[in-house]
Scaffold this motif. Sequence first.
Motif, PDB file in Angstrom:
ATOM      1  N   LEU A   1     -61.823 -36.115 -12.923  1.00 18.57           N
ATOM      2  CA  LEU A   1     -62.879 -37.283 -13.274  1.00 18.57           C
ATOM      3  C   LEU A   1     -64.274 -36.718 -13.643  1.00 18.57           C
ATOM      4  O   LEU A   1     -64.665 -35.768 -12.654  1.00 18.57           O
ATOM      5  CB  LEU A   1     -62.869 -38.238 -11.902  1.00 18.57           C
ATOM      6  N   SER A   2     -64.649 -37.019 -14.595  1.00 17.77           N
ATOM      7  CA  SER A   2     -65.923 -36.456 -14.860  1.00 17.77           C
ATOM      8  C   SER A   2     -66.915 -37.628 -15.555  1.00 17.77           C
ATOM      9  O   SER A   2     -66.437 -38.546 -16.116  1.00 17.77           O
ATOM     10  CB  SER A   2     -65.763 -35.514 -16.308  1.00 17.77           C
ATOM     11  N   SER A   3     -67.975 -37.412 -15.237  1.00 25.18           N
ATOM     12  CA  SER A   3     -69.226 -38.326 -15.752  1.00 25.18           C
ATOM     13  C   SER A   3     -70.163 -37.429 -16.599  1.00 25.18           C
ATOM     14  O   SER A   3     -70.405 -36.333 -16.296  1.00 25.18           O
ATOM     15  CB  SER A   3     -70.020 -38.923 -14.540  1.00 25.18           C
ATOM     16  N   GLY A   4     -70.216 -37.965 -18.060  1.00 25.24           N
ATOM     17  CA  GLY A   4     -70.982 -37.255 -18.857  1.00 25.24           C
ATOM     18  C   GLY A   4     -72.014 -38.007 -19.531  1.00 25.24           C
ATOM     19  O   GLY A   4     -71.904 -38.997 -19.716  1.00 25.24           O
ATOM     20  N   GLU A   5     -73.254 -37.339 -19.388  1.00 24.62           N
ATOM     21  CA  GLU A   5     -74.685 -38.057 -20.129  1.00 24.62           C
ATOM     22  C   GLU A   5     -74.712 -37.059 -21.521  1.00 24.62           C
ATOM     23  O   GLU A   5     -74.799 -35.874 -21.628  1.00 24.62           O
ATOM     24  CB  GLU A   5     -75.642 -37.619 -19.208  1.00 24.62           C
ATOM     25  N   ASP A   6     -74.971 -38.005 -22.568  1.00 22.19           N
ATOM     26  CA  ASP A   6     -75.181 -37.482 -23.846  1.00 22.19           C
ATOM     27  C   ASP A   6     -76.736 -36.917 -23.712  1.00 22.19           C
ATOM     28  O   ASP A   6     -77.793 -37.892 -23.693  1.00 22.19           O
ATOM     29  CB  ASP A   6     -75.129 -38.548 -24.963  1.00 22.19           C
ATOM     30  N   VAL A   7     -76.951 -35.477 -23.753  1.00 26.72           N
ATOM     31  CA  VAL A   7     -78.420 -35.081 -23.474  1.00 26.72           C
ATOM     32  C   VAL A   7     -78.736 -34.474 -25.104  1.00 26.72           C
ATOM     33  O   VAL A   7     -79.737 -33.674 -25.155  1.00 26.72           O
ATOM     34  CB  VAL A   7     -78.419 -33.988 -22.552  1.00 26.72           C
ATOM     35  N   THR A   8     -77.970 -34.902 -26.058  1.00 28.26           N
ATOM     36  CA  THR A   8     -78.469 -34.103 -27.435  1.00 28.26           C
ATOM     37  C   THR A   8     -79.701 -34.453 -27.934  1.00 28.26           C
ATOM     38  O   THR A   8     -80.409 -33.446 -28.098  1.00 28.26           O
ATOM     39  CB  THR A   8     -77.292 -34.709 -28.475  1.00 28.26           C
ATOM     40  N   GLU A   9     -80.234 -35.577 -27.796  1.00 27.39           N
ATOM     41  CA  GLU A   9     -81.746 -35.992 -28.176  1.00 27.39           C
ATOM     42  C   GLU A   9     -82.518 -35.155 -27.043  1.00 27.39           C
ATOM     43  O   GLU A   9     -83.782 -34.716 -27.630  1.00 27.39           O
ATOM     44  CB  GLU A   9     -81.977 -37.390 -28.191  1.00 27.39           C
ATOM     45  N   ILE A  10     -82.406 -35.168 -25.900  1.00 26.57           N
ATOM     46  CA  ILE A  10     -83.138 -34.671 -25.058  1.00 26.57           C
ATOM     47  C   ILE A  10     -83.285 -33.093 -25.238  1.00 26.57           C
ATOM     48  O   ILE A  10     -84.487 -32.562 -25.339  1.00 26.57           O
ATOM     49  CB  ILE A  10     -82.588 -34.852 -23.639  1.00 26.57           C
TER      50      ILE A  10
END
Length: 664
Positions: free
Chosen positions: A139-148
């Motif tokens: 089970l994984s939680s993923g945050e899109d940090v591309t723009e950061i």
Amino acid sequence: MAKKKPPRNNDAPRQNDLTGSLRSLPGSELERARLFLNMAGVMILALDNSGRVAMINRRGCEILGGESEQILGVNWFDHFIPEPRRAQVQRVFQGIVWEKQKSHEYLEGPVLTLQGEQRLIAWHNAVIRDDSGEIIGTLSSGEDVTEIRRAEEELRESRQLYQAFINANRDMIFVKDEHFRYLVANNALVEFFNRPLEDVLERTDFEMMEISAANRCRESDQRALNTNAVVVTEENVGQRIFETTKFTLMLKGDRVGIGGIIRDITERRHGEEERERLREQMALAQKMESVGRLAGGVAHDFNSTLSRIMRHAETALETMDPADPLHTELKEIRRSARRSADLTRQLLAFARKQTSMPRKLNLNDTVGGMLRMLEQLLGDHVQLCWQPGQQVWPVHIDPAQVDQILTNLCINARDAISGKGRVTIETKNLAVENEQLNLHAGFLPGEFIRLSVSDNGCGMDRETLAKVFEPFFSTKETKATPGLGLSTVYGIVKQNGGFIHAYSEPGRGSAFHINLPRHVDQPSAIRPTPVLETDSEKRETILVVEDEPAILKLGQRMLQELGYHVLTAGTPEKAIQVSSACSGPIDLLIVDIILPGMDGCELAAELIRQRPGSRVLFMSGYSENIIHKYSGLENKSRFIQKPFTIRELAASVQEALKNADPRS
């Protein structure tokens, strides 16, 4: 155009795998779980043991650019991991579900959207187990940090451009925070401090400058901060003149900092001062000519008087029986007259701007000839102890300057003693090695003759000691003393290529060590450096007690290089603990005399009570006799004075270990 759905994995899921477990949930519970997961602002992703997508929330579908029907059941690695990283990531995943390695709780990595775009995801991961404890998926939680990350990279590039711009400026540029710590420093400022950039940032001026200079910087910083105005100051640093402009600026978080530009204006000021200097030169020349004539006249009359004194003294000596008690007094009169003539010549040299007249001297002979005069200078309440070193090397110095050095140091020692006391003068040969340069600012490498003057007077704190060589600085209450004694000593020592080291603590007296270069008549043939005896078989145990961490570390390394087993302690309490915890013998105790909370002698006595077979070697920055005065060590014969070389330490340790009586 309709989005192309990835091919589904046709392997039928088992009921005990992750997909089956999710489907087995009651309908209402499953709906609540989906509702909560879809409310999350990050991607929630569950994979079964084969890497198929068993569950994904709404935010995950948005990031991947598709519907859940397009994503569920497909192999995650084949469709959503970029090809260059696919095999590596899949191997890590298999190692986790097979329990061959632990799951990475946090990592960042790229994923492919259904449109073929790469996005950088920051993952937090965990494994999922069934009721029997077996891993059935992740089970994984993923945050899109591309723009950061893209913004961070742009900010990094912007900072690099900004740093390149200020580094190209020859002015020194800096920014300080509200606590006056450096946040920004360009190359010009870093070169000025002569230290790496990382040793400048987050530091204050007090960590990189002398106290007086740091105080001046802090005062102008505070003035700019308090008045919110531009503050311009000028200061001489060595031969250069610097103009500093300081102003306030806003920092992150509504904090107020200090910005500054330091410009070298030496040439500009020199141009402005040149005309004034030319006008002053004539007046100065006339003044010095008058002083020279006055000094010459006085010296002539004084030398005439001295000549008569010397002639009468010599005549009386020729006719007097050497056994007569007055014979010694007459010799002292003649010696004093010669010394006065040297001082008169020194006055003439100053008035006429002539250099001194150095010559080859044996300091033992020179100091020995001054003892009677120094005893009279110190008075009846102060005992003078003279300890000449054995076979001291010659020095090259004006004997009148030696008079000045000892006179000034003895006067300061006398004034620091209230009631009865003692002043000790010692000489010794000293070889300064590179290791000592890191521990003592101002030391020079090479061979020197050390002339030490120590007392058991009131001593000085660190702040006073830091300013003791400054011209016109004085701790004496009377204004009749100009405060030039120690600055004169400092100047003489520097003029003769030496260095001076002072050591003092309140209530424990002071020690001034004058180090003058060894004089060699002819260049001698280069001899190989003696090899220190190191014996890997000798494993005597030595306990070193020293409250200065740098010296403790250096002493430990020296002793280990000599083949000893070394225990260390930074406080008396720690030394007692180490001794109690050591199951084997401790052959030698090396103890600093001045320790926090307990005198070194008291500590040694306590340790000897625990370990009667141990031997003792004391060390200190004071002279041995002064230490005996303070600590009741009159019967202690094992002592080494700081700073010491590894050869001196080796000899002292070997001598102490050979001594059968640990209290001697």
